[in-house]
Write an enzyme that holds these catalytic residues in place. Structure first.
Site, PDB file in Angstrom:
ATOM      1  N   HIS A 276      36.772  -4.531  34.132  1.00  0.00           N
ATOM      2  CA  HIS A 276      37.083  -3.756  35.194  1.00  0.00           C
ATOM      3  C   HIS A 276      37.862  -4.741  36.367  1.00  0.00           C
ATOM      4  O   HIS A 276      38.839  -4.211  36.910  1.00  0.00           O
ATOM      5  CB  HIS A 276      35.594  -3.214  35.766  1.00  0.00           C
TER       6      HIS A 276
ATOM      7  N   HIS B 184      26.920  -6.173  35.784  1.00  0.00           N
ATOM      8  CA  HIS B 184      27.657  -7.580  35.282  1.00  0.00           C
ATOM      9  C   HIS B 184      26.880  -8.757  36.201  1.00  0.00           C
ATOM     10  O   HIS B 184      26.404  -8.247  37.290  1.00  0.00           O
ATOM     11  CB  HIS B 184      29.209  -7.620  35.678  1.00  0.00           C
TER      12      HIS B 184
ATOM     13  N   ASP C 102      30.652 -13.192  35.395  1.00  0.00           N
ATOM     14  CA  ASP C 102      31.460 -12.265  34.956  1.00  0.00           C
ATOM     15  C   ASP C 102      32.375 -11.656  35.671  1.00  0.00           C
ATOM     16  O   ASP C 102      33.792 -11.599  35.198  1.00  0.00           O
ATOM     17  CB  ASP C 102      30.691 -10.869  34.193  1.00  0.00           C
TER      18      ASP C 102
END
Length: 285
Positions: free
Chosen positions: A202, A242, A246
């Site tokens: 993302h 997450h 990350d």
């Protein structure tokens, strides 16, 4: 008469002294080689006699002015050097997390309140997940549009590189899903299916799109994407989707693979100039 003879004798001596002196030395090629080898051996002996001492070290030439100049003209490396010393101390004094305990995550601790709000309001969680999925769609449309419509494939190449590496790393070390994870069917990947935690695609995809916008001087759009990306980070931490690492690596991955894609496109352009025009114009930047 005698004076005239003396003058003639002196003139002859003067001419004899000022005449150029030439000496011819006949040597054979073998003698030349021997002379050169002797000279080389002498030079080597002189070089080998020099021994390194502490005075030859670079730091022996440093002055107080050099030290103050280092702080003045290179503050960033000095800051990171101080951070290095600080975290060395932290690493030596920090107690390890037991294997039976959940991992420590500073981002989780910072978003405890937001996590409680989302737990208490599943509808809000679904709405935010849906908005986040829309943002992922915006990234995809822009990156593919830059290639298909504008003929600039760099962002697409960077995204392909990034997701491939993410798949390799995510599969190589599969991190456990946080116990407090709040899933949603409206989240991406749509359907609340499994996904790799390390690293955040993302965030990396948004960074790649933002960097492309900045190259095209689309400052307002880039600022919008950066803001939405920051909000995305907060939501992912709040839902425990997450870990903090990350997301941080996602930012670095976006920058890294955008750079790789730029080098790839540059090398492809050089190959085009050498081998002639491309037969396939799809990857012509």
């Amino acid at each position: 008469m005698n004076e005239t003879n003396n003058n003639n004798i002196n003139n002859n001596k003067l001419h004899h002294r000022t005449a150029p002196q030439t000496t011819t030395i006949l040597t054979t090629p073998t003698n030349n080689n021997n002379n050169i080898s002797i000279i080389n051996n002498i030079n080597l002996k002189k070089t080998n006699t020099h021994r390194w001492s502490l005075t030859d070290a670079s730091f022996m030439q440093w002055t107080v002015k050099d030290a103050t100049g280092l702080l003045k003209y290179h503050p960033v490396p000095c800051f990171f050097a101080a951070c290095l010393l600080f975290f060395m101390g932290v690493e030596y004094t920090l107690r390890m997390i037991p294997s039976s305990s959940p991992p420590f995550d500073i981002g989780f601790n910072a978003t405890v309140y937001l996590h409680r709000v989302l737990v208490a309001s599943p509808t809000l969680n679904t709405v935010l997940a849906g908005l986040n999925t829309v943002f992922v769609g915006m990234q995809t449309v822009y990156i593919l549009g830059a290639w298909v419509i504008e003929g600039r494939p760099r962002a697409t190449v960077a995204t392909v590189f990034m997701f491939t590496c993410r798949g390799i790393l995510g599969y190589s070390t599969q991190l456990p899903l946080p116990e407090e994870f709040l899933g949603s069917g409206a989240d991406f990947p749509v359907g609340n299916v499994s996904f790799f935690l390390f690293y955040s695609g993302h965030v990396a995809g948004s960074v790649i799109a933002s960097l492309d916008m900045r190259r095209m001087r689309r400052w307002e759009l880039a600022f919008l994407f950066d803001t939405l990306n920051l909000l995305q980070v907060v939501r992912l931490l709040s839902t425990r989707g997450h870990y903090t690492i990350d997301l941080a690596i996602g930012v670095g991955a976006g920058i890294l693979f955008d750079s790789f894609a730029g080098k790839y496109m540059s090398n492809a352009g050089v190959a085009k100039d050498i081998d002639g025009p491309y037969k396939n114009q799809a990857l012509l930047s």
